[in-house]
Design an enzyme around this catalytic site. Structure first.
Site, short mmCIF file in Angstrom:
data_model
loop_
_atom_site.label_atom_id
_atom_site.label_comp_id
_atom_site.label_asym_id
_atom_site.label_seq_id
_atom_site.Cartn_x
_atom_site.Cartn_y
_atom_site.Cartn_z
N GLY A 52 10.29 -10.94 7.26
CA GLY A 52 9.67 -9.71 6.51
C GLY A 52 10.37 -9.33 5.47
O GLY A 52 11.65 -8.85 5.75
N GLY A 74 10.01 -6.85 3.24
CA GLY A 74 9.33 -5.74 2.79
C GLY A 74 10.67 -4.62 2.46
O GLY A 74 11.64 -5.36 2.06
N GLU A 78 -4.29 10.31 -2.45
CA GLU A 78 -4.26 9.38 -3.43
C GLU A 78 -5.19 8.56 -4.30
O GLU A 78 -5.64 8.93 -5.29
CB GLU A 78 -2.86 8.57 -3.74
CG GLU A 78 -1.48 9.77 -3.41
CD GLU A 78 -0.26 8.88 -3.11
OE1 GLU A 78 0.78 9.45 -3.06
OE2 GLU A 78 -0.22 7.71 -2.85
N ASP A 94 9.38 0.31 9.81
CA ASP A 94 8.08 0.34 10.33
C ASP A 94 7.78 -0.33 11.75
O ASP A 94 7.34 0.45 12.68
CB ASP A 94 6.93 0.09 9.50
CG ASP A 94 6.66 1.16 8.36
OD1 ASP A 94 7.43 2.02 8.17
OD2 ASP A 94 5.65 1.05 7.82
N ALA A 101 9.47 4.48 3.49
CA ALA A 101 10.15 3.33 2.90
C ALA A 101 11.82 3.71 2.89
O ALA A 101 12.55 3.05 3.38
CB ALA A 101 9.74 3.39 1.70
C1 LIG Z 1 -0.82 2.37 0.91
C2 LIG Z 1 0.47 2.65 1.24
C3 LIG Z 1 1.35 3.64 0.64
C4 LIG Z 1 2.27 3.91 1.10
N1 LIG Z 1 3.16 4.99 0.32
C5 LIG Z 1 4.22 5.58 0.69
C6 LIG Z 1 5.12 6.23 -0.01
O1 LIG Z 1 4.70 6.84 -1.02
N2 LIG Z 1 6.51 6.73 0.24
C7 LIG Z 1 6.94 6.02 1.63
O2 LIG Z 1 8.08 6.38 1.97
N3 LIG Z 1 6.21 5.20 2.20
C8 LIG Z 1 5.14 4.84 1.66
N4 LIG Z 1 4.53 3.83 2.73
C9 LIG Z 1 5.08 3.42 3.77
C10 LIG Z 1 6.15 2.36 3.70
O3 LIG Z 1 5.43 1.17 2.64
C11 LIG Z 1 6.65 1.64 4.65
O4 LIG Z 1 7.33 2.57 5.37
C12 LIG Z 1 7.68 0.58 4.39
O5 LIG Z 1 6.91 -0.40 3.62
C13 LIG Z 1 8.14 -0.08 5.60
O6 LIG Z 1 9.04 -1.13 5.48
P1 LIG Z 1 8.98 -2.28 6.34
O7 LIG Z 1 10.11 -3.30 5.63
O8 LIG Z 1 9.48 -1.77 7.71
O9 LIG Z 1 7.57 -2.99 6.28
P2 LIG Z 1 6.75 -3.52 5.12
O10 LIG Z 1 7.39 -3.05 3.66
O11 LIG Z 1 5.33 -3.54 5.40
O12 LIG Z 1 7.22 -5.22 4.91
C14 LIG Z 1 6.73 -6.06 5.86
C15 LIG Z 1 6.92 -7.68 5.37
O13 LIG Z 1 6.71 -8.30 6.57
C16 LIG Z 1 5.83 -9.36 6.02
N5 LIG Z 1 5.30 -9.91 7.27
C17 LIG Z 1 4.32 -9.24 8.06
N6 LIG Z 1 3.93 -10.02 9.07
C18 LIG Z 1 4.53 -11.11 8.96
C19 LIG Z 1 4.51 -12.39 9.58
N7 LIG Z 1 3.85 -12.56 10.72
N8 LIG Z 1 5.37 -13.39 9.39
C20 LIG Z 1 6.06 -13.27 8.30
N9 LIG Z 1 6.09 -12.34 7.47
C21 LIG Z 1 5.11 -11.00 7.83
C22 LIG Z 1 4.83 -8.67 5.08
O14 LIG Z 1 4.36 -9.77 4.18
C23 LIG Z 1 5.72 -7.98 4.38
O15 LIG Z 1 6.42 -8.58 3.24
C24 LIG Z 1 3.29 3.32 2.28
C25 LIG Z 1 2.62 2.40 2.99
C26 LIG Z 1 1.19 1.88 2.40
C27 LIG Z 1 0.49 0.86 3.08
#
Ligand SMILES: Cc1cc2nc3c(=O)[nH]c(=O)nc-3n(C[C@H](O)[C@H](O)[C@H](O)COP(=O)(O)OP(=O)(O)OC[C@H]3O[C@@H](n4cnc5c(N)ncnc54)[C@H](O)[C@@H]3O)c2cc1C
Length: 439
Positions: free
Chosen positions: A7, A9, A167, A297, A315
């Site tokens: 992941g 993200g 939004e 997350d 984030a």
């Molecule tokens: C529309 C929207 C608006 C948002 N706005 C805000 C905001 O304004 N402020 C804020 O703080 N937070 C916001 N968030 C929440 C924020 O985006 C998340 O808290 C943050 O992205 C979490 O980071 P992460 O690295 O845990 O997961 P993510 O950023 O979701 O990254 C997960 C990654 O894992 C990859 N992945 C998933 N499944 C698999 C798999 N099976 N195999 C390989 N790769 C995989 C995906 O492609 C992705 O690249 C928002 C979320 C959304 C959906």
């Protein structure tokens, strides 16, 4: 020491960046996509305000000059903790340390019709699908002669009054006011509606009361109808069924109502907690494992005394956990003590419309133009790549000055080809033997 991060993200990318050039770490980022993207601006892609490429950045380019970081495209299928490797759609990857940062997926709470007919907004594909649906519906409305069908096609229900719902509703209302009559003169006398529905008694439930009141007032002023204390129960035949018994005829239901952690098969059952989140200790080590970590997350960490029920899925949490894990992995190698995670809440914000936003700082609240500028600034900084920042600034400048961005394009990928490529991938999954570890 091989660290495999699944992941890329906010959490995964920040961990990789923190481990760049840090020997002896050899880092592999595994992601289903070949790009990192920025979810907070997805709604602007969905509403044709900015291009998808403005908020995406290829992993390989990002790590071009980091010789200890490699990218592997594949979707995680299973973790084999006994053998220290993962199975993906494109083969197996072995690890010394595994870091799971897969984030969440849309939760439809078991409502099959909603899952099949509503449009989520979680990925770039979702945002592009939504953009196409909105534009196709409005084109269809221009060809309709029946007024009630025109109204149905231009009525949009947004389920979920969190920041994303607020939004997107605000942006759609602005577009309806500023663009509809110019681009679609055929619909001048058609009253399509934008309706925001939430089961909670307030919009922006996780923010301060002042932010909630400001968002409510501003959305109403823009013409958004807000229905609170009410849940969406079903969506079929262009009818949105509400828990109050009311039925709304709507050509589009945008679903921003909930998320659930992505599933990670292969981990011990005891490691899965509320909302499918992986239970981790204060160092983000997954319960019942010795070398598997979870970030962002995907994880549920209850050791932070100010967040006994776990951290919000934001984030900042993901980024701060990633940075600490990088330091802890380095400390572990040199036999130093590890530090526990403590979330530093820097505040939260939501944009409502042009020149209107709300900002909650730990000890202050502000709104209006200054809040709007703060929102723009804060959302530019974390975007990957200078070119993306410059392009988005230019797009914003142009869109806000003219009130008329030029991205309302219906571009649809060839569905047949997409299907064909999907079926090409599948046999490779089973064909890859465990011994032939690809990376
Ligand atoms: C529309 C929207 C608006 C948002 N706005 C805000 C905001 O304004 N402020 C804020 O703080 N937070 C916001 N968030 C929440 C924020 O985006 C998340 O808290 C943050 O992205 C979490 O980071 P992460 O690295 O845990 O997961 P993510 O950023 O979701 O990254 C997960 C990654 O894992 C990859 N992945 C998933 N499944 C698999 C798999 N099976 N195999 C390989 N790769 C995989 C995906 O492609 C992705 O690249 C928002 C979320 C959304 C959906």
């Amino acid at each position: 020491m091989k660290v495999v991060i699944v992941g890329g993200g906010f959490a995964g990318m920040n961990l990789a960046k923190s481990l760049a050039k840090k020997s002896p770490f050899e880092v592999v980022i595994v992601d289903q996509h070949n790009y990192h993207f920025f979810p907070p601006l997805l709604y602007q892609v969905a509403t044709s305000f900015i291009e998808a490429s403005n908020i995406c950045y290829p992993f390989r380019k990002m790590f071009q000059h980091q010789h200890n970081i490699r990218f592997f495209q594949g979707k995680l299928l299973n973790v084999v903790t006994s053998g220290n490797y993962i199975e993906t759609t494109n083969g197996n990857v072995s690890y010394d340390y595994l870091v799971l940062a897969l984030g969440t997926e849309t939760n439809y709470f078991g409502m099959t019709n909603v899952m099949e007919n509503a449009l989520p907004m979680k990925t770039i594909d979702d945002a592009l699908n939504l953009r196409n649906r909105l534009l196709l519906n409005i084109e269809e409305a221009t060809r309709e002669e029946d007024k009630s069908k025109q109204e149905l096609l231009t009525t949009i229900v947004v389920a979920g009054g969190g920041p994303t719902g607020v939004e997107v509703a605000g942006m759609l209302a602005e577009m309806s006011r500023r663009i509809k009559n110019k681009d679609y003169p055929e619909l001048k006398y058609v009253r399509g509606a934008i309706i925001l529905v939430d089961a909670a008694p307030k919009v922006l439930a996780a923010m301060s009361e002042k932010s909630q009141a400001e968002a409510y007032k501003s959305l109403q002023k823009l013409g958004v109808k807000i229905i609170l204390n009410t849940a969406v129960k079903d969506y079929q035949g262009n009818k949105v069924y509400l828990s109050s018994g009311e039925v709304i005829n709507a050509g589009t239901l945008i679903w921003t109502s909930g998320v659930v952690a992505r599933q990670v098969p292969g981990l011990p059952a005891e490691s899965v907690g509320r909302g499918r989140r992986l239970l981790v200790d204060e160092h983000n080590l997954v319960k019942g494992t010795g070398n598997v970590y979870a970030l962002g997350d995907l994880c549920l960490q209850t050791s932070d005394k100010y967040y006994p029920d776990g951290h919000p899925q934001l984030a900042q949490v993901a980024m701060q956990q990633a940075k600490l894990l990088s330091r802890n992995l380095q400390a572990k190698l040199s036999g130093k003590p590890l530090a526990p995670f403590k979330y530093w809440n820097k505040g939260s914000m939501a944009i409502i419309s042009k020149y209107k936003a709300v900002v909650d700082l730990p000890k202050a609240f502000y709104k209006g133009f200054l809040a709007w500028l703060t929102w723009l600034f804060i959302h530019i900084i974390p975007l990957a790549g200078f070119r993306n920042k410059a392009k988005i600034l230019y797009n914003w400048f142009w869109a806000f000055v003219t009130n008329d961005p030029t991205l309302r394009l219906i571009i649809r990928p060839d569905a047949d080809r997409e299907e064909a490529s999907k079926s090409e991938i599948k046999p490779a999954i089973k064909a890859t033997p465990v011994e032939k570890s690809v990376v």
